[in-house]
Scaffold this motif. Structure first.
Motif, mmCIF file in Angstrom:
data_model
loop_
_atom_site.group_PDB
_atom_site.id
_atom_site.type_symbol
_atom_site.label_atom_id
_atom_site.label_comp_id
_atom_site.label_asym_id
_atom_site.label_seq_id
_atom_site.Cartn_x
_atom_site.Cartn_y
_atom_site.Cartn_z
ATOM 1 N N LEU A 245 0.830 -1.207 0.000
ATOM 2 C CA LEU A 245 0.000 0.000 0.000
ATOM 3 C C LEU A 245 0.863 1.255 0.000
ATOM 4 N N VAL A 246 1.921 1.241 0.817
ATOM 5 C CA VAL A 246 2.820 2.404 0.866
ATOM 6 C C VAL A 246 3.543 2.565 -0.467
ATOM 7 N N SER A 247 4.078 1.453 -1.006
ATOM 8 C CA SER A 247 4.790 1.506 -2.288
ATOM 9 C C SER A 247 3.869 1.988 -3.400
ATOM 10 N N ASN A 248 2.607 1.535 -3.401
ATOM 11 C CA ASN A 248 1.643 1.946 -4.428
ATOM 12 C C ASN A 248 1.348 3.442 -4.330
ATOM 13 N N ALA A 249 1.203 3.941 -3.079
ATOM 14 C CA ALA A 249 0.900 5.358 -2.887
ATOM 15 C C ALA A 249 2.048 6.241 -3.359
ATOM 16 N N ILE A 250 3.283 5.790 -3.170
ATOM 17 C CA ILE A 250 4.442 6.605 -3.561
ATOM 18 C C ILE A 250 4.693 6.507 -5.064
ATOM 19 N N ARG A 251 4.726 5.267 -5.601
ATOM 20 C CA ARG A 251 5.113 5.072 -7.002
ATOM 21 C C ARG A 251 4.023 5.495 -7.963
ATOM 22 N N HIS A 252 2.777 5.106 -7.661
ATOM 23 C CA HIS A 252 1.687 5.377 -8.601
ATOM 24 C C HIS A 252 0.845 6.580 -8.193
ATOM 25 N N GLY B 43 2.140 9.178 -6.253
ATOM 26 C CA GLY B 43 2.989 10.363 -6.188
ATOM 27 C C GLY B 43 2.830 11.142 -4.898
ATOM 28 N N THR B 44 2.408 10.503 -3.833
ATOM 29 C CA THR B 44 2.208 11.218 -2.570
ATOM 30 C C THR B 44 3.546 11.515 -1.893
ATOM 31 N N GLU B 45 3.562 12.563 -1.094
ATOM 32 C CA GLU B 45 4.756 12.938 -0.340
ATOM 33 C C GLU B 45 4.565 12.735 1.155
ATOM 34 N N ARG B 46 3.376 12.327 1.559
ATOM 35 C CA ARG B 46 3.132 11.984 2.963
ATOM 36 C C ARG B 46 1.969 11.009 3.047
ATOM 37 N N ILE B 47 1.958 10.224 4.117
ATOM 38 C CA ILE B 47 0.930 9.196 4.312
ATOM 39 C C ILE B 47 0.454 9.254 5.762
ATOM 40 N N GLU B 48 -0.844 9.097 5.941
ATOM 41 C CA GLU B 48 -1.416 9.014 7.288
ATOM 42 C C GLU B 48 -2.043 7.626 7.474
ATOM 43 N N PHE B 49 -1.792 7.055 8.644
ATOM 44 C CA PHE B 49 -2.375 5.760 9.003
ATOM 45 C C PHE B 49 -3.344 5.982 10.163
ATOM 46 N N GLU B 50 -4.584 5.565 9.980
ATOM 47 C CA GLU B 50 -5.584 5.686 11.049
ATOM 48 C C GLU B 50 -6.052 4.281 11.437
ATOM 49 N N GLU C 278 -9.256 15.526 0.677
ATOM 50 C CA GLU C 278 -8.183 16.506 0.555
ATOM 51 C C GLU C 278 -7.299 16.230 -0.651
ATOM 52 N N GLY C 279 -7.691 15.246 -1.460
ATOM 53 C CA GLY C 279 -6.903 14.905 -2.625
ATOM 54 C C GLY C 279 -6.093 13.653 -2.377
ATOM 55 N N GLY C 280 -6.216 12.704 -3.280
ATOM 56 C CA GLY C 280 -5.510 11.444 -3.076
ATOM 57 C C GLY C 280 -6.495 10.298 -2.872
ATOM 58 N N ALA C 281 -5.990 9.201 -2.309
ATOM 59 C CA ALA C 281 -6.810 8.007 -2.110
ATOM 60 C C ALA C 281 -6.698 7.524 -0.678
ATOM 61 N N VAL C 282 -7.730 6.785 -0.235
ATOM 62 C CA VAL C 282 -7.737 6.174 1.098
ATOM 63 C C VAL C 282 -8.036 4.683 0.912
ATOM 64 N N PHE C 283 -7.064 3.833 1.273
ATOM 65 C CA PHE C 283 -7.269 2.388 1.234
ATOM 66 C C PHE C 283 -7.735 1.944 2.617
ATOM 67 N N GLU D 190 -16.538 -3.161 16.490
ATOM 68 C CA GLU D 190 -17.139 -4.179 17.360
ATOM 69 C C GLU D 190 -16.351 -5.489 17.331
ATOM 70 N N GLU D 191 -16.200 -6.066 16.132
ATOM 71 C CA GLU D 191 -15.526 -7.353 16.024
ATOM 72 C C GLU D 191 -14.347 -7.305 15.059
ATOM 73 N N TYR D 192 -13.969 -6.114 14.642
ATOM 74 C CA TYR D 192 -12.867 -6.006 13.690
ATOM 75 C C TYR D 192 -12.088 -4.720 13.940
ATOM 76 N N VAL D 193 -10.959 -4.631 13.283
ATOM 77 C CA VAL D 193 -10.111 -3.435 13.340
ATOM 78 C C VAL D 193 -10.060 -2.838 11.940
ATOM 79 N N GLU D 194 -10.220 -1.520 11.843
ATOM 80 C CA GLU D 194 -10.185 -0.841 10.546
ATOM 81 C C GLU D 194 -8.922 -0.008 10.447
ATOM 82 N N LEU D 195 -8.140 -0.293 9.395
ATOM 83 C CA LEU D 195 -6.919 0.463 9.098
ATOM 84 C C LEU D 195 -7.165 1.288 7.835
ATOM 85 N N ARG D 196 -7.011 2.620 7.952
ATOM 86 C CA ARG D 196 -7.180 3.520 6.810
ATOM 87 C C ARG D 196 -5.810 4.088 6.448
#
Length: 518
Positions: free
Chosen positions: A427-434, A436-443, A506-511, A448-454
Protein backbone atom coordinates in the motif's frame (compact mmCIF):
# COMPACT_ATOMS: atom_id res chain seq x y z
CA UNK A 1 -15.18 -74.01 -5.86
CA UNK A 2 -17.74 -71.18 -5.69
CA UNK A 3 -17.29 -68.24 -3.37
CA UNK A 4 -20.37 -69.20 -1.37
CA UNK A 5 -19.06 -72.74 -0.76
CA UNK A 6 -15.67 -71.37 0.24
CA UNK A 7 -17.28 -68.91 2.62
CA UNK A 8 -19.39 -71.63 4.26
CA UNK A 9 -16.29 -73.78 4.86
CA UNK A 10 -14.29 -70.83 6.13
CA UNK A 11 -17.12 -69.71 8.42
CA UNK A 12 -17.53 -73.15 10.00
CA UNK A 13 -13.79 -73.50 10.71
CA UNK A 14 -13.51 -69.87 11.79
CA UNK A 15 -16.36 -70.10 14.27
CA UNK A 16 -14.99 -73.27 15.81
CA UNK A 17 -11.62 -71.57 16.23
CA UNK A 18 -13.31 -68.41 17.49
CA UNK A 19 -15.21 -70.43 20.08
CA UNK A 20 -12.01 -71.96 21.46
CA UNK A 21 -10.07 -68.69 21.38
CA UNK A 22 -12.98 -66.75 22.88
CA UNK A 23 -13.26 -69.13 25.82
CA UNK A 24 -9.50 -68.87 26.43
CA UNK A 25 -9.52 -65.11 26.07
CA UNK A 26 -12.60 -64.56 28.23
CA UNK A 27 -11.21 -66.82 30.94
CA UNK A 28 -7.89 -64.97 30.89
CA UNK A 29 -9.61 -61.57 30.86
CA UNK A 30 -11.96 -62.38 33.74
CA UNK A 31 -9.11 -63.78 35.83
CA UNK A 32 -6.98 -60.72 35.02
CA UNK A 33 -9.83 -58.39 35.97
CA UNK A 34 -10.31 -60.34 39.19
CA UNK A 35 -6.61 -59.95 40.02
CA UNK A 36 -6.78 -56.22 39.28
CA UNK A 37 -9.87 -55.81 41.46
CA UNK A 38 -8.13 -57.72 44.24
CA UNK A 39 -5.05 -55.51 43.98
CA UNK A 40 -7.17 -52.36 43.84
CA UNK A 41 -9.24 -53.35 46.91
CA UNK A 42 -6.13 -54.26 48.90
CA UNK A 43 -4.32 -51.06 47.94
CA UNK A 44 -7.39 -48.99 48.75
CA UNK A 45 -7.81 -50.59 52.18
CA UNK A 46 -4.09 -50.41 52.96
CA UNK A 47 -3.99 -46.79 51.83
CA UNK A 48 -6.90 -46.02 54.14
CA UNK A 49 -5.01 -47.58 57.09
CA UNK A 50 -1.88 -45.56 56.26
CA UNK A 51 -3.94 -42.37 56.02
CA UNK A 52 -5.52 -43.17 59.40
CA UNK A 53 -2.07 -43.40 60.98
CA UNK A 54 -1.03 -40.13 59.31
CA UNK A 55 -4.13 -38.49 60.78
CA UNK A 56 -3.22 -39.79 64.23
CA UNK A 57 0.18 -38.11 63.90
CA UNK A 58 -1.44 -34.86 62.71
CA UNK A 59 -4.05 -34.90 65.48
CA UNK A 60 -1.38 -35.47 68.13
CA UNK A 61 0.56 -32.49 66.79
CA UNK A 62 -2.54 -30.28 66.70
CA UNK A 63 -3.61 -31.11 70.29
CA UNK A 64 -0.13 -30.52 71.69
CA UNK A 65 0.33 -27.29 69.72
CA UNK A 66 -3.00 -25.95 71.00
CA UNK A 67 -1.98 -26.74 74.58
CA UNK A 68 1.45 -25.08 74.31
CA UNK A 69 0.03 -21.97 72.62
CA UNK A 70 -2.70 -21.59 75.26
CA UNK A 71 -0.32 -21.67 78.23
CA UNK A 72 2.25 -19.14 79.51
CA UNK A 73 5.42 -20.66 81.04
CA UNK A 74 7.89 -18.84 83.24
CA UNK A 75 10.79 -21.09 82.19
CA UNK A 76 11.48 -24.57 80.82
CA UNK A 77 11.32 -26.05 84.30
CA UNK A 78 7.79 -24.66 84.57
CA UNK A 79 6.91 -26.52 81.37
CA UNK A 80 8.02 -29.81 82.96
CA UNK A 81 6.10 -29.09 86.18
CA UNK A 82 2.91 -28.26 84.26
CA UNK A 83 3.15 -31.56 82.43
CA UNK A 84 3.20 -33.53 85.72
CA UNK A 85 -0.56 -33.98 85.50
CA UNK A 86 -2.16 -37.37 84.65
CA UNK A 87 -5.32 -35.60 83.50
CA UNK A 88 -3.29 -33.56 81.01
CA UNK A 89 -1.60 -36.73 79.71
CA UNK A 90 -5.02 -38.34 79.17
CA UNK A 91 -6.39 -35.15 77.62
CA UNK A 92 -3.51 -34.91 75.14
CA UNK A 93 -3.51 -38.67 74.61
CA UNK A 94 0.25 -38.99 75.18
CA UNK A 95 2.42 -41.62 76.82
CA UNK A 96 5.59 -39.57 77.40
CA UNK A 97 6.86 -36.00 77.18
CA UNK A 98 10.46 -34.75 77.17
CA UNK A 99 11.36 -31.07 77.62
CA UNK A 100 14.58 -29.96 75.88
CA UNK A 101 16.50 -26.69 75.96
CA UNK A 102 17.65 -24.88 72.82
CA UNK A 103 20.74 -27.13 72.71
CA UNK A 104 18.51 -30.24 72.80
CA UNK A 105 19.65 -31.07 76.34
CA UNK A 106 17.04 -32.78 78.51
CA UNK A 107 15.38 -30.50 81.07
CA UNK A 108 12.55 -32.77 82.19
CA UNK A 109 11.06 -36.10 81.14
CA UNK A 110 7.84 -37.82 82.15
CA UNK A 111 6.11 -41.06 81.19
CA UNK A 112 2.65 -42.22 82.23
CA UNK A 113 1.22 -45.73 82.06
CA UNK A 114 -2.49 -45.19 81.41
CA UNK A 115 -3.27 -48.90 81.87
CA UNK A 116 -1.98 -48.93 85.46
CA UNK A 117 -2.64 -45.24 86.16
CA UNK A 118 0.92 -44.56 87.38
CA UNK A 119 4.02 -42.60 86.45
CA UNK A 120 6.86 -44.71 85.05
CA UNK A 121 10.46 -44.19 84.06
CA UNK A 122 11.02 -42.92 80.53
CA UNK A 123 12.48 -45.90 78.60
CA UNK A 124 16.09 -45.63 77.43
CA UNK A 125 14.96 -46.30 73.89
CA UNK A 126 12.93 -43.07 74.02
CA UNK A 127 15.95 -41.03 75.19
CA UNK A 128 18.18 -42.64 72.56
CA UNK A 129 15.77 -41.61 69.83
CA UNK A 130 15.33 -37.96 70.85
CA UNK A 131 17.76 -36.75 68.18
CA UNK A 132 15.87 -38.61 65.46
CA UNK A 133 12.52 -37.25 66.63
CA UNK A 134 13.79 -33.67 66.80
CA UNK A 135 15.22 -34.04 63.30
CA UNK A 136 11.98 -35.31 61.75
CA UNK A 137 9.54 -33.32 63.96
CA UNK A 138 6.66 -35.82 63.64
CA UNK A 139 5.83 -39.28 62.39
CA UNK A 140 5.91 -42.96 63.37
CA UNK A 141 8.92 -44.33 65.24
CA UNK A 142 9.91 -47.68 66.70
CA UNK A 143 10.97 -47.20 70.37
CA UNK A 144 10.65 -49.95 72.93
CA UNK A 145 7.39 -50.46 71.03
CA UNK A 146 5.74 -48.67 68.05
CA UNK A 147 4.76 -45.07 68.74
CA UNK A 148 3.87 -41.77 67.08
CA UNK A 149 5.55 -38.52 68.09
CA UNK A 150 5.39 -34.77 67.57
CA UNK A 151 8.05 -32.12 68.40
CA UNK A 152 7.05 -28.50 69.16
CA UNK A 153 9.04 -25.37 70.02
CA UNK A 154 8.12 -23.63 73.28
CA UNK A 155 8.76 -20.05 74.41
CA UNK A 156 8.84 -18.91 78.04
CA UNK A 157 8.53 -15.56 79.76
CA UNK A 158 12.21 -15.70 80.72
CA UNK A 159 13.04 -15.99 77.01
CA UNK A 160 14.45 -19.43 77.73
CA UNK A 161 13.23 -21.26 74.68
CA UNK A 162 13.32 -24.96 73.92
CA UNK A 163 11.34 -27.91 72.62
CA UNK A 164 8.84 -30.46 73.90
CA UNK A 165 8.78 -33.98 72.46
CA UNK A 166 5.37 -35.68 72.82
CA UNK A 167 5.15 -39.45 72.39
CA UNK A 168 2.10 -41.70 72.15
CA UNK A 169 2.41 -45.47 71.98
CA UNK A 170 0.32 -47.28 69.40
CA UNK A 171 -1.89 -49.10 71.89
CA UNK A 172 -5.11 -51.12 71.92
CA UNK A 173 -7.22 -47.96 72.09
CA UNK A 174 -5.75 -46.69 68.80
CA UNK A 175 -6.21 -50.11 67.18
CA UNK A 176 -9.87 -50.13 68.34
CA UNK A 177 -10.30 -46.71 66.77
CA UNK A 178 -8.83 -48.06 63.55
CA UNK A 179 -11.17 -51.09 63.60
CA UNK A 180 -14.25 -48.90 63.96
CA UNK A 181 -12.96 -46.61 61.24
CA UNK A 182 -12.12 -49.34 58.71
CA UNK A 183 -14.87 -51.85 59.62
CA UNK A 184 -12.52 -54.80 59.06
CA UNK A 185 -10.87 -57.34 61.30
CA UNK A 186 -7.53 -55.69 61.91
CA UNK A 187 -4.74 -56.02 64.43
CA UNK A 188 -0.97 -56.03 64.91
CA UNK A 189 0.97 -59.06 63.65
CA UNK A 190 4.17 -60.67 64.95
CA UNK A 191 5.06 -61.63 61.41
CA UNK A 192 7.86 -59.52 59.97
CA UNK A 193 7.51 -58.62 56.28
CA UNK A 194 9.49 -56.06 54.25
CA UNK A 195 6.60 -55.20 51.93
CA UNK A 196 2.86 -55.76 51.70
CA UNK A 197 1.89 -59.40 51.14
CA UNK A 198 -1.45 -61.18 51.09
CA UNK A 199 -2.52 -64.80 51.02
CA UNK A 200 -5.71 -66.85 50.90
CA UNK A 201 -6.61 -68.67 54.12
CA UNK A 202 -9.90 -70.41 54.98
CA UNK A 203 -11.68 -68.60 52.15
CA UNK A 204 -10.53 -65.16 53.30
CA UNK A 205 -7.76 -62.92 52.04
CA UNK A 206 -5.20 -62.16 54.78
CA UNK A 207 -3.15 -58.99 54.20
CA UNK A 208 0.07 -58.04 56.01
CA UNK A 209 0.81 -54.32 55.78
CA UNK A 210 4.18 -53.10 57.16
CA UNK A 211 4.61 -49.46 58.22
CA UNK A 212 8.08 -47.99 58.29
CA UNK A 213 9.17 -45.40 60.81
CA UNK A 214 11.07 -42.18 60.14
CA UNK A 215 14.36 -44.12 60.15
CA UNK A 216 13.16 -46.54 57.48
CA UNK A 217 12.83 -49.46 59.90
CA UNK A 218 9.71 -51.62 60.09
CA UNK A 219 7.82 -50.11 63.02
CA UNK A 220 4.82 -52.44 63.01
CA UNK A 221 2.90 -54.83 60.77
CA UNK A 222 -0.89 -54.62 60.48
CA UNK A 223 -2.82 -57.80 59.75
CA UNK A 224 -6.36 -57.65 58.40
CA UNK A 225 -8.69 -59.90 56.41
CA UNK A 226 -11.14 -59.37 53.56
CA UNK A 227 -13.65 -61.68 51.96
CA UNK A 228 -12.63 -62.00 48.25
CA UNK A 229 -16.09 -61.68 46.76
CA UNK A 230 -14.54 -60.79 43.40
CA UNK A 231 -13.15 -64.32 43.04
CA UNK A 232 -16.66 -65.76 43.32
CA UNK A 233 -17.79 -63.28 40.69
CA UNK A 234 -14.89 -64.21 38.40
CA UNK A 235 -15.78 -67.93 38.52
CA UNK A 236 -19.38 -67.10 37.73
CA UNK A 237 -18.21 -64.74 34.98
CA UNK A 238 -16.07 -67.42 33.31
CA UNK A 239 -18.94 -69.93 33.25
CA UNK A 240 -21.37 -67.29 32.01
CA UNK A 241 -18.95 -66.18 29.30
CA UNK A 242 -18.44 -69.75 28.06
CA UNK A 243 -22.19 -70.33 27.82
CA UNK A 244 -22.75 -66.93 26.21
CA UNK A 245 -19.96 -67.31 23.63
CA UNK A 246 -21.10 -70.82 22.72
CA UNK A 247 -24.73 -69.78 22.26
CA UNK A 248 -23.70 -66.66 20.34
CA UNK A 249 -21.46 -68.68 18.04
CA UNK A 250 -24.29 -71.05 17.12
CA UNK A 251 -26.80 -68.22 16.56
CA UNK A 252 -24.37 -66.12 14.55
CA UNK A 253 -23.40 -69.13 12.44
CA UNK A 254 -27.00 -69.73 11.39
CA UNK A 255 -27.56 -66.02 10.79
CA UNK A 256 -24.48 -65.82 8.57
CA UNK A 257 -25.68 -68.77 6.47
CA UNK A 258 -29.07 -67.09 6.01
CA UNK A 259 -27.75 -63.70 4.89
CA UNK A 260 -24.72 -65.07 3.08
CA UNK A 261 -26.33 -65.07 -0.36
CA UNK A 262 -27.39 -61.41 -0.11
CA UNK A 263 -24.04 -60.31 1.26
CA UNK A 264 -22.10 -62.14 -1.49
CA UNK A 265 -24.09 -60.14 -4.05
CA UNK A 266 -23.27 -56.89 -2.27
CA UNK A 267 -19.60 -57.80 -2.22
CA UNK A 268 -19.77 -58.46 -5.98
CA UNK A 269 -21.28 -54.99 -6.53
CA UNK A 270 -18.45 -53.41 -4.54
CA UNK A 271 -15.91 -55.38 -6.57
CA UNK A 272 -17.42 -54.21 -9.87
CA UNK A 273 -17.53 -50.60 -8.66
CA UNK A 274 -13.88 -50.57 -7.58
CA UNK A 275 -12.86 -52.14 -10.92
CA UNK A 276 -14.83 -49.43 -12.74
CA UNK A 277 -13.09 -46.70 -10.72
CA UNK A 278 -9.72 -48.25 -11.53
CA UNK A 279 -10.48 -48.38 -15.26
CA UNK A 280 -12.25 -45.04 -15.74
CA UNK A 281 -10.76 -42.89 -12.97
CA UNK A 282 -12.36 -40.99 -10.10
CA UNK A 283 -15.78 -39.39 -10.56
CA UNK A 284 -18.66 -38.08 -8.48
CA UNK A 285 -20.34 -41.50 -8.57
CA UNK A 286 -20.47 -43.30 -5.22
CA UNK A 287 -21.51 -46.68 -3.90
CA UNK A 288 -25.06 -47.06 -2.62
CA UNK A 289 -24.87 -47.90 1.09
CA UNK A 290 -27.52 -50.39 2.23
CA UNK A 291 -27.89 -51.82 5.71
CA UNK A 292 -25.77 -51.36 8.80
CA UNK A 293 -23.10 -54.04 8.78
CA UNK A 294 -19.48 -54.62 7.81
CA UNK A 295 -20.22 -54.57 4.08
CA UNK A 296 -22.04 -51.24 4.35
CA UNK A 297 -19.13 -49.96 6.44
CA UNK A 298 -16.80 -51.07 3.64
CA UNK A 299 -18.93 -49.20 1.11
CA UNK A 300 -18.91 -46.09 3.31
CA UNK A 301 -15.13 -46.40 3.69
CA UNK A 302 -14.68 -46.60 -0.09
CA UNK A 303 -16.93 -43.54 -0.52
CA UNK A 304 -15.01 -41.71 2.18
CA UNK A 305 -11.72 -42.68 0.53
CA UNK A 306 -12.94 -41.29 -2.82
CA UNK A 307 -14.08 -38.08 -1.08
CA UNK A 308 -10.68 -37.73 0.58
CA UNK A 309 -8.92 -38.31 -2.75
CA UNK A 310 -10.98 -35.54 -4.35
CA UNK A 311 -10.28 -33.28 -1.36
CA UNK A 312 -6.58 -34.04 -1.70
CA UNK A 313 -6.71 -33.16 -5.38
CA UNK A 314 -8.42 -29.85 -4.60
CA UNK A 315 -5.92 -29.19 -1.79
CA UNK A 316 -3.07 -29.92 -4.19
CA UNK A 317 -4.54 -27.51 -6.72
CA UNK A 318 -4.93 -24.87 -4.01
CA UNK A 319 -1.37 -25.49 -2.81
CA UNK A 320 -0.09 -25.04 -6.38
CA UNK A 321 -2.08 -21.82 -6.70
CA UNK A 322 -0.64 -20.58 -3.39
CA UNK A 323 2.87 -21.40 -4.54
CA UNK A 324 2.29 -19.51 -7.78
CA UNK A 325 0.94 -16.60 -5.76
CA UNK A 326 3.97 -16.61 -3.46
CA UNK A 327 6.25 -16.71 -6.49
CA UNK A 328 4.50 -13.67 -7.96
CA UNK A 329 4.65 -11.96 -4.56
CA UNK A 330 8.40 -12.59 -4.33
CA UNK A 331 9.05 -11.33 -7.86
CA UNK A 332 6.86 -8.26 -7.40
CA UNK A 333 8.10 -7.07 -3.99
CA UNK A 334 11.71 -8.01 -4.70
CA UNK A 335 11.57 -6.16 -8.02
CA UNK A 336 10.41 -3.04 -6.17
CA UNK A 337 13.43 -3.22 -3.92
CA UNK A 338 15.84 -3.99 -6.78
CA UNK A 339 14.46 -0.96 -8.61
CA UNK A 340 15.22 1.13 -5.55
CA UNK A 341 18.73 -0.29 -5.29
CA UNK A 342 19.31 0.40 -8.99
CA UNK A 343 18.16 4.01 -8.66
CA UNK A 344 20.44 4.63 -5.69
CA UNK A 345 23.34 2.96 -7.47
CA UNK A 346 22.81 5.10 -10.59
CA UNK A 347 22.75 8.27 -8.49
CA UNK A 348 25.89 7.14 -6.72
CA UNK A 349 27.70 6.51 -10.04
CA UNK A 350 26.43 9.79 -11.49
CA UNK A 351 27.56 11.90 -8.54
CA UNK A 352 30.53 9.67 -7.75
CA UNK A 353 29.94 9.96 -4.01
CA UNK A 354 29.42 7.21 -1.38
CA UNK A 355 26.50 8.97 0.25
CA UNK A 356 24.04 6.55 -1.38
CA UNK A 357 25.78 3.41 -0.07
CA UNK A 358 23.82 3.47 3.16
CA UNK A 359 20.52 3.55 1.24
CA UNK A 360 21.68 0.67 -0.95
CA UNK A 361 22.68 -1.32 2.15
CA UNK A 362 19.29 -0.65 3.75
CA UNK A 363 17.51 -1.76 0.56
CA UNK A 364 19.56 -4.97 0.45
CA UNK A 365 18.79 -5.68 4.10
CA UNK A 366 15.12 -4.97 3.40
CA UNK A 367 15.26 -7.46 0.51
CA UNK A 368 16.69 -10.08 2.85
CA UNK A 369 13.86 -9.41 5.30
CA UNK A 370 11.37 -9.73 2.43
CA UNK A 371 12.75 -13.15 1.51
CA UNK A 372 12.44 -14.27 5.14
CA UNK A 373 8.85 -12.97 5.32
CA UNK A 374 7.88 -14.72 2.10
CA UNK A 375 9.36 -17.93 3.52
CA UNK A 376 7.23 -17.48 6.64
CA UNK A 377 4.25 -16.59 4.46
CA UNK A 378 4.75 -19.85 2.57
CA UNK A 379 4.40 -21.71 5.87
CA UNK A 380 1.31 -19.64 6.69
CA UNK A 381 -0.33 -20.52 3.35
CA UNK A 382 0.44 -24.18 3.96
CA UNK A 383 -0.79 -24.19 7.56
CA UNK A 384 -2.31 -20.79 8.43
CA UNK A 385 -2.20 -20.16 12.16
CA UNK A 386 -3.25 -16.61 13.07
CA UNK A 387 -1.39 -14.82 15.82
CA UNK A 388 -1.79 -11.53 17.68
CA UNK A 389 0.04 -8.75 15.79
CA UNK A 390 0.32 -5.09 16.75
CA UNK A 391 -0.59 -2.97 13.69
CA UNK A 392 1.32 0.08 14.86
CA UNK A 393 4.55 -1.94 15.20
CA UNK A 394 4.06 -3.36 11.69
CA UNK A 395 3.61 0.13 10.19
CA UNK A 396 6.66 1.52 11.99
CA UNK A 397 8.78 -1.41 10.83
CA UNK A 398 7.68 -1.01 7.19
CA UNK A 399 8.13 2.78 7.15
CA UNK A 400 11.79 2.41 8.11
CA UNK A 401 12.33 1.50 4.44
CA UNK A 402 10.79 4.71 3.05
CA UNK A 403 12.05 8.30 3.25
CA UNK A 404 8.64 9.96 3.41
CA UNK A 405 6.66 11.83 6.07
CA UNK A 406 4.00 9.78 7.82
CA UNK A 407 1.72 9.84 10.87
CA UNK A 408 0.07 7.02 12.81
CA UNK A 409 -3.13 7.58 14.75
CA UNK A 410 -4.40 4.87 17.09
CA UNK A 411 -3.27 1.33 17.79
CA UNK A 412 -4.85 -2.14 17.79
CA UNK A 413 -4.01 -5.82 17.75
CA UNK A 414 -5.27 -8.03 14.92
CA UNK A 415 -5.29 -11.74 14.07
CA UNK A 416 -2.90 -12.19 11.13
CA UNK A 417 0.57 -13.47 10.26
CA UNK A 418 3.78 -12.14 8.67
CA UNK A 419 1.87 -11.45 5.44
CA UNK A 420 0.52 -8.25 7.04
CA UNK A 421 3.95 -6.68 6.45
CA UNK A 422 3.53 -7.22 2.68
CA UNK A 423 0.02 -5.69 2.86
CA UNK A 424 1.27 -2.44 4.43
CA UNK A 425 4.42 -2.37 2.29
CA UNK A 426 2.49 -2.73 -0.98
CA UNK A 427 0.00 0.00 0.00
CA UNK A 428 2.82 2.40 0.87
CA UNK A 429 4.79 1.51 -2.29
CA UNK A 430 1.64 1.95 -4.43
CA UNK A 431 0.90 5.36 -2.89
CA UNK A 432 4.44 6.60 -3.56
CA UNK A 433 5.11 5.07 -7.00
CA UNK A 434 1.69 5.38 -8.60
CA UNK A 435 0.01 8.03 -6.47
CA UNK A 436 2.99 10.36 -6.19
CA UNK A 437 2.21 11.22 -2.57
CA UNK A 438 4.76 12.94 -0.34
CA UNK A 439 3.13 11.98 2.96
CA UNK A 440 0.93 9.20 4.31
CA UNK A 441 -1.42 9.01 7.29
CA UNK A 442 -2.37 5.76 9.00
CA UNK A 443 -5.58 5.69 11.05
CA UNK A 444 -6.26 2.63 13.24
CA UNK A 445 -9.70 2.22 14.84
CA UNK A 446 -11.22 -0.67 16.81
CA UNK A 447 -14.79 -1.56 15.84
CA UNK A 448 -17.14 -4.18 17.36
CA UNK A 449 -15.53 -7.35 16.02
CA UNK A 450 -12.87 -6.01 13.69
CA UNK A 451 -10.11 -3.44 13.34
CA UNK A 452 -10.19 -0.84 10.55
CA UNK A 453 -6.92 0.46 9.10
CA UNK A 454 -7.18 3.52 6.81
CA UNK A 455 -4.09 4.33 4.72
CA UNK A 456 -4.53 7.89 3.46
CA UNK A 457 -2.26 9.40 0.80
CA UNK A 458 -2.26 12.88 -0.83
CA UNK A 459 -1.29 11.94 -4.37
CA UNK A 460 -3.09 11.82 -7.69
CA UNK A 461 -5.94 9.65 -6.47
CA UNK A 462 -7.80 6.83 -8.26
CA UNK A 463 -10.60 7.38 -10.77
CA UNK A 464 -14.00 5.78 -10.14
CA UNK A 465 -13.74 3.77 -13.39
CA UNK A 466 -10.89 1.61 -12.13
CA UNK A 467 -11.57 1.40 -8.38
CA UNK A 468 -13.13 -2.05 -8.83
CA UNK A 469 -10.33 -3.21 -11.11
CA UNK A 470 -7.18 -2.23 -9.21
CA UNK A 471 -7.31 -5.32 -6.97
CA UNK A 472 -7.51 -7.70 -9.94
CA UNK A 473 -4.41 -9.71 -10.80
CA UNK A 474 -2.38 -8.16 -13.62
CA UNK A 475 -4.30 -4.87 -13.70
CA UNK A 476 -1.98 -1.88 -14.10
CA UNK A 477 -2.14 1.64 -15.49
CA UNK A 478 1.63 2.07 -15.50
CA UNK A 479 4.75 0.08 -16.28
CA UNK A 480 4.34 -2.53 -13.52
CA UNK A 481 3.32 -6.15 -13.01
CA UNK A 482 -0.09 -5.25 -11.57
CA UNK A 483 0.44 -7.47 -8.52
CA UNK A 484 0.79 -5.13 -5.55
CA UNK A 485 -2.89 -4.53 -4.78
CA UNK A 486 -3.79 -8.07 -5.89
CA UNK A 487 -1.36 -9.35 -3.24
CA UNK A 488 -3.01 -7.05 -0.69
CA UNK A 489 -6.46 -8.43 -1.50
CA UNK A 490 -5.33 -12.09 -1.43
CA UNK A 491 -3.65 -11.79 1.95
CA UNK A 492 -6.43 -9.73 3.57
CA UNK A 493 -9.12 -12.13 2.36
CA UNK A 494 -7.06 -15.03 3.70
CA UNK A 495 -7.34 -13.41 7.15
CA UNK A 496 -11.13 -13.21 6.72
CA UNK A 497 -10.94 -9.46 6.10
CA UNK A 498 -11.88 -7.00 3.36
CA UNK A 499 -10.14 -4.17 1.46
CA UNK A 500 -11.46 -1.35 -0.70
CA UNK A 501 -10.49 2.16 -1.81
CA UNK A 502 -12.15 5.54 -1.26
CA UNK A 503 -11.44 9.11 -2.33
CA UNK A 504 -9.50 11.40 -0.02
CA UNK A 505 -11.51 14.66 0.28
CA UNK A 506 -8.18 16.51 0.55
CA UNK A 507 -6.90 14.90 -2.62
CA UNK A 508 -5.51 11.44 -3.08
CA UNK A 509 -6.81 8.01 -2.11
CA UNK A 510 -7.74 6.17 1.10
CA UNK A 511 -7.27 2.39 1.23
CA UNK A 512 -9.49 0.83 3.91
CA UNK A 513 -8.69 -2.59 5.40
CA UNK A 514 -10.85 -4.50 7.84
CA UNK A 515 -9.12 -7.27 9.81
CA UNK A 516 -10.30 -9.65 12.56
CA UNK A 517 -9.83 -8.15 15.99
CA UNK A 518 -7.55 -10.08 18.36
Amino acid sequence: MKLQTKLVAVIVVSFLGMLILSVIYVTYSVVSISDKIEQMVVEMESGSIERFMDRQVDELGERCAVYLNAESFSDLGDVGRRLENPVLFKLLGISAAIVLDSSYEEVASLAYDSRNGSWVRVPDRVRESIGTMVEHRSGIILLDRPAIFSVHPVETLSEENGYVVFVRYIDEHMISELKSHEDVEIGLSDRRVEEQVYELRDGNLIIYLPLRDVRGDIALVFEYSLHPYWRDLSRFGVLSAIVFVSATTVVVGFAVLIVLGRDVERIREISEFTRSVTEHGYSDRRLEVRGDDEISSLAESINTMLDEIQKSQRSLEMANENLRFLNRLMRHDLLNRLTRIMGLAELGLERKTPEFYEGILEAVEDSARLIERVKNLEVAFTDYRPERIDLREVIEEVMKNYDIAYEIHGDATVLADVGIYSVVDNLVSNAIRHGGTERIEFEIAEKEEYVELRVKDYGRGISDEIKEEIFREGFSTADSLGLGLYIVRRIVERYGGKVWVEDNPEGGAVFVIRLPRA
